[in-house]
Design a protein around this motif. Structure first.
Motif, PDB file in Angstrom:
ATOM      1  N   UNK A 127      -1.477  22.401  11.327  1.00 13.61           N
ATOM      2  CA  UNK A 127      -1.421  21.244  10.446  1.00 13.61           C
ATOM      3  C   UNK A 127      -2.828  20.895   9.969  1.00 13.61           C
ATOM      4  N   UNK A 128      -3.080  20.924   8.665  1.00  7.52           N
ATOM      5  CA  UNK A 128      -4.424  20.559   8.184  1.00  7.52           C
ATOM      6  C   UNK A 128      -4.660  19.054   8.316  1.00  7.52           C
ATOM      7  N   UNK A 129      -5.882  18.628   8.509  1.00 12.21           N
ATOM      8  CA  UNK A 129      -6.156  17.192   8.643  1.00 12.21           C
ATOM      9  C   UNK A 129      -5.955  16.481   7.310  1.00 12.21           C
ATOM     10  N   UNK A 142      -6.363  27.236  10.424  1.00 17.18           N
ATOM     11  CA  UNK A 142      -6.489  27.323  11.869  1.00 17.18           C
ATOM     12  C   UNK A 142      -7.620  26.497  12.462  1.00 17.18           C
ATOM     13  N   UNK A 143      -8.445  25.881  11.637  1.00 17.85           N
ATOM     14  CA  UNK A 143      -9.552  25.068  12.142  1.00 17.85           C
ATOM     15  C   UNK A 143     -10.908  25.728  11.992  1.00 17.85           C
ATOM     16  N   UNK A 144     -10.948  26.944  11.442  1.00 18.63           N
ATOM     17  CA  UNK A 144     -12.226  27.623  11.255  1.00 18.63           C
ATOM     18  C   UNK A 144     -12.890  27.131   9.977  1.00 18.63           C
ATOM     19  N   UNK A 170     -10.682  19.238  12.373  1.00 16.79           N
ATOM     20  CA  UNK A 170      -9.459  20.012  12.184  1.00 16.79           C
ATOM     21  C   UNK A 170      -8.720  20.234  13.491  1.00 16.79           C
ATOM     22  N   UNK A 171      -9.440  20.300  14.598  1.00 18.55           N
ATOM     23  CA  UNK A 171      -8.790  20.514  15.895  1.00 18.55           C
ATOM     24  C   UNK A 171      -7.961  19.314  16.338  1.00 18.55           C
ATOM     25  N   UNK A 172      -8.237  18.140  15.763  1.00 21.40           N
ATOM     26  CA  UNK A 172      -7.494  16.943  16.168  1.00 21.40           C
ATOM     27  C   UNK A 172      -6.044  16.983  15.710  1.00 21.40           C
TER      28      UNK A 172
END
Length: 729
Positions: free
Chosen positions: A569-571, A498-500, A562-564
C-alpha cells in the motif's frame, strides 16, 4: 502518528528551552556575585583611602579624584603619588563594575528576567550603585537618596556626595532608556514592537502598561478613516502573589476594568492631549479627564504622579497612546521619567509605522507569490498530484521557487519544478515569466530537452544574470514511462510500491540562462503506484548540511514513511508531503521550498486501443470497423453508432491533409476518449456552413455529439480529440 511526532518535537524543544534558561540564570547569578564582590571591594578601598589621607574624618566621603591638602613638610610626595594610584585603580574598578552591570542588565532584559525586590528602582540593581537621580522623601528617612538593599542610604546633604549620586543615577537611567529603545527597535512586525515596549517598561519603568492603537491603522500616506477609534492592543501588569515572600510575576493580560474600545471625541480632553503629542502626568485635571475617557468611567485612576499618558505619534499623525501606571506603594514618576516615556513612545510609534508599511509590503508579496504559483493542480487520469510551498522566512516571503503541472494530449502531463536565484520581487517576477514560458512551450508538445533549451533562450532575453534551475518531466500513463530533462536542479526521487526510494540518475545539466549549452533527456520506467518527488534545494540544503547529505536524508525519510503503510500500500500523498517537511529543523529554512509529489496510477493496457491508418480513401471505413470491435470488447455497444460517426468525421479530415500514416487511439477510463493524429500542423477550426455549402459541417457534428473536443499541436503535427461520457451516451 503526525500528532505524536509534533508533540515529541514540542516536548524536546521545551526541555531544551528550560535547560537554556537555567544555564542563563546561573550565568546571571554568577555575574551578580562578581558585581557584589566588586562593590564590597570598592567600599573597603574607599575606607582605606579615607584612613590614609590626613585631614579626613570618619563619615566624610571624598569623591574619586578630588584633591586634598595634606599637611607636612614640602617635597614629601611619595604618599600622595601612592594615593593617586589608588584613586586611579578605584576609578578603573568602578568603570569595570559599570560595564559588568550594563551587560548583566541588558541580558536580563533580553530574556525577560528581573529581580522583584528591586523592581521599584528606576536605574540599575547592582549593589553599591545609586538608582535614582533626585531625592525621594519617605516618612522614615526624609531627604535620602535610594540605594540598593546591600548598601546603606547616603544623605543628600553629605558634602560632596550629592553630585556623584545625581551623575550616577542619570547615567543609569540613560542606560535603561538605551536598552529599552534597542529592544523596541528590534521588532519587525506590529506585535513584536508592542511586546518590546511592554517588556521594556514593566517592571523596570512601571508596574502596568496599556497600549491603545488606532483602529484601523493608516498605512503610509493614507488618510485615516473617521471616526477616530482607539483599540486596546496589549496590556501587561506586574502581579504580586498573595504569598508573602513570593517574587513578582509579569502577567500579559488586560485590566478587566480598562475599556477595549475608545471613540475619541473631537474637542474632548483625550483629543487635546493627543494633539499635544508630549507625555503628561495623570495628576492634572485635563490628563485625568483624558484617562477617564480612554480607560472608561469605571476605571480607578492611581494617585498623582503614578500615571503617564504618552501619545504615540508616527511620521505624520497620532496612531495611538500608551499609559504607564505605578502602584501606590512605589515612588511616583519624576521629570526624567516623563522624558523617558517620551523617548519610549517616540521609538514605538516610529516602529509601528515601519511595521505597518512592512505588513503592507508583505501582503503585496504574498499576493504576488500566490498569483505566480498555480491556484490548484489539474485533475488527471492516471496520476494524482499534491504540492507544497514554504517561504524562506518572514523577512523573505517572496522567492523564485515554483512548480507546475500541465496537461498534455493523450492523458499525459508535464511536471515542472524550478528555482530562480535570489529572494526578491525581481526574482518572483522572473519566476512568473519563466513559468508562463514553460506552459506555452509545454502546450506545443515539444520534447523535454527542447523545452529547456527554449527556456534557456528566454532567460537570456530577460538579462545576463537571470539564472534558474529547472526539472521538466513528462509522464505517459499509457506507456508507464517518464521523460526527464534537468537544468542544474536536484535530481528527483522515485518511491516504489515496496518502499524502496531511489535517487534517479539524470544528467545534471547547466542552469538555464547560461546559454550555449545542450540539454539531455532520459526515459525511465514509472511503475504503477510509484511516487515521484520533485523539490527545490531549500528542502535538502542549509547552513547545517550540504545538498547531497540532504538528498540522502530525504531518500531515507521517504523509505521510512513508506514502511508505515506496508509493502502493498503506497502512503497517502498528503501525509507523505507532511512527513517530508517534518524533517526540517530550526536551522533548515535558509531558502524557500517548492515540493511536487505525483502518484502514478497509469491506465491499464486492456483499456487502450491503438492503430495506424494509411492516408487513403478507405481509412474512415476501416477506422469505424476497428472502433466497433473495441467498443464491443469494452461492452459499450450502446454508444457505438455515435462514436463511429464521430471517428469517421475526424479521420476523414485527417486523411485529407496527411502525407504519413494517421494514428487512431481509444482510451477507456471514466470517459471514452478518441485521439486522431496526423502530420499536418494546421489546426482545424469550426466554420458556419451555409445551406448551399457541400463541406464544413464535420466539426459541427463533432461538437454536437461529443461531450468535449479540441485540437492541440504536437511535435510532428497535430492531434484532434473528442470525449464521450460513458454515463450519458
Amino acid at each position: 502518528m503526525r500528532t505524536e511526532n509534533r508533540l515529541g518535537r514540542a516536548q524536546k524543544q521545551a526541555e531544551d528551552l528550560r535547560l537554556q534558561l537555567a544555564r542563563a540564570e546561573e550565568e546571571r547569578d554568577r555575574a551578580q556575585q562578581v558585581a557584589d564582590l566588586a562593590a564590597r571591594q570598592i567600599s573597603q578601598l574607599e575606607e582605606e583611602l579615607r584612613g590614609l589621607r590626613p585631614g579626613t574624618e570618619p563619615g566624610f566621603h571624598v569623591p574619586s579624584g578630588a584633591e586634598v591638602a595634606v599637611p607636612g613638610p614640602a617635597g614629601t610626595t611619595t604618599d600622595d603619588d601612592a594615593l593617586d594610584q589608588v584613586d586611579a585603580a578605584l576609578q578603573k574598578a568602578r568603570d569595570v563594575l559599570d560595564r559588568e552591570h550594563e551587560a548583566v542588565r541588558e541580558a536580563a532584559e533580553d530574556v525577560g528576567w528581573w529581580d522583584g525586590e528591586n523592581a521599584e528602582h528606576q536605574g540599575g540593581v547592582v549593589p553599591g550603585q545609586v538608582v535614582r537621580d533626585e531625592p525621594t522623601t519617605r516618612d522614615d528617612a526624609p531627604g535620602l537618596f535610594e540605594t540598593t538593599p546591600n548598601n546603606p542610604p547616603t544623605s543628600a546633604a553629605t558634602p560632596g556626595a550629592g553630585a556623584e549620586l545625581v551623575v550616577r543615577g542619570a547615567s543609569d537611567f540613560m542606560r535603561f532608556v538605551g536598552a529599552a529603545t534597542r529592544r523596541i527597535s528590534r521588532g519587525i512586525d506590529l506585535d513584536e514592537i508592542v511586546l518590546g515596549l511592554c517588556r521594556a517598561s514593566v517592571p523596570t519603568f512601571s508596574d502596568a502598561i496599556l497600549v491603545y492603537l488606532r483602529d484601523p491603522l493608516p498605512v503610509g500616506d493614507e488618510r485615516p478613516v473617521a471616526p477616530f477609534v482607539l483599540r486596546l492592543r496589549r496590556a501587561d501588569r506586574l502581579r504580586l502573589d498573595e504569598v508573602e515572600g513570593e517574587e513578582r510575576t509579569l502577567v500579559p493580560d488586560s485590566d478587566p476594568l480598562a475599556a477595549e474600545l475608545c471613540a475619541v471625541r473631537s474637542g474632548g480632553a483625550l483629543a487635546e492631549v493627543l494633539r499635544g503629542v508630549r507625555p503628561v502626568f495623570g495628576d492634572s485635571a485635563a490628563a485625568r479627564a483624558a484617562l477617564l475617557e480612554l480607560l472608561g468611567p469605571e476605571y480607578v485612576l492611581p494617585s498623582p504622579r503614578r500615571a503617564i499618558l504618552a501619545p504615540l505619534r508616527g511620521r505624520r499623525r497620532v496612531i495611538g497612546t500608551a499609559v504607564f501606571l505605578r502602584r501606590p506603594e512605589r515612588s511616583g514618576f519624576g521629570p526624567n521619567d516623563l522624558l523617558g516615556a517620551n523617548q519610549l513612545a517616540t521609538q514605538t510609534a516610529l516602529g509601528i509605522d515601519k511595521a505597518v508599511l512592512y505588513g503592507r509590503e508583505a501582503s503585496i508579496a504574498d499576493e504576488l507569490q500566490r498569483r505566480m504559483l498555480p491556484a490548484s493542480l489539474p485533475q488527471l487520469t492516471g496520476a494524482r498530484l499534491v504540492s507544497r510551498y514554504l517561504p524562506a522566512a518572514e523577512t523573505a516571503r517572496v522567492g523564485g521557487d515554483w512548480y507546475d503541472a500541465i496537461p498534455l494530449p493523450g492523458h499525459r502531463v508535464a511536471l515542472v519544478v524550478g528555482d530562480v536565484m535570489g529572494h526578491s520581487m525581481a526574482s518572483a517576477a522572473i519566476m512568473g515569466q519563466l513559468r508562463m514560458a514553460a506552459q506555452t512551450l509545454a502546450g506545443l508538445d515539444l520534447p523535454a530537452d527542447e523545452v529547456l533549451r527554449r527556456l534557456d533562450q528566454q532567460a537570456q532575453a530577460l538579462g545576463h544574470d537571470r539564472l534558474a534551475t529547472c526539472t521538466y518531466v513528462v509522464y505517459d500513463p499509457v506507456s508507464h514511462r517518464i521523460t526527464i530533462a534537468n537544468a542544474g536542479h536536484p535530481p528527483p526521487i522515485l518511491l516504489h510500491l515496496g518502499g524502496r526510494a531511489e535517487v534517479l540518475r539524470v544528467p545534471s545539466g547547466t542552469p538555464i540562462g547560461v546559454g550555449g549549452v545542450e540539454f539531455e533527456a532520459v526515459e525511465l520506467d514509472a511503475p504503477p503506484s510509484s511516487t515521484l518527488l520533485l523539490y527545490t534545494d531549500g528542502l535538502v540544503e542549509s547552513r547545517l548540511r550540504d545538498v547531497w547529505t540532504g538528498i540522502e536524508q530525504l531518500r531515507e525519510r521517504l523509505a521510512t514513511t513508506a514502511q508505515l503503510t506496508g509493502r502493498d500500500q503506497p502512503p497517502p500523498l498528503e501525509a507523505l508531503c507532511d512527513h517530508v517537511l517534518d524533517m526540517l529543523g530550526p536551522g533548515d529554512r535558509d531558502d524557500d521550498i517548492a515540493l511536487l509529489a505525483a502518484r502514478f496510477d497509469g491506465i491499464a493496457p486492456n483499456n487502450v486501443a491503438y492503430w495506424f491508418l494509411e492516408p487513403e480513401d478507405a481509412a474512415p471505413e476501416r477506422a469505424r470497423r476497428l472502433a466497433r470491435r473495441a467498443l464491443v470488447r469494452w461492452e459499450l455497444e450502446e454508444i457505438s453508432d455515435s462514436v463511429e460517426l464521430l471517428i469517421s468525421e475526424v479521420v476523414t479530415n485527417a486523411v485529407r491533409y496527411a502525407e504519413r500514416p494517421v494514428t487512431l487511439r481509444l482510451l477507456k477510463t471514466d470517459v471514452l476518449r478518441c485521439e486522431v493524429g496526423d502530420d499536418s500542423p494546421q489546426l482545424p477550426r469550426r466554420r458556419w456552413a451555409r445551406d448551399t455549402d457541400e463541406s464544413g459541417r464535420g466539426l459541427a457534428v463533432v461538437e454536437a455529439l461529443s461531450s468535449r473536443w479540441g485540437a492541440v499541436p504536437t511535435y510532428g503535427g497535430k492531434a484532434v480529440w473528442f470525449e464521450v461520457d460513458l454515463a450519458s451516451p
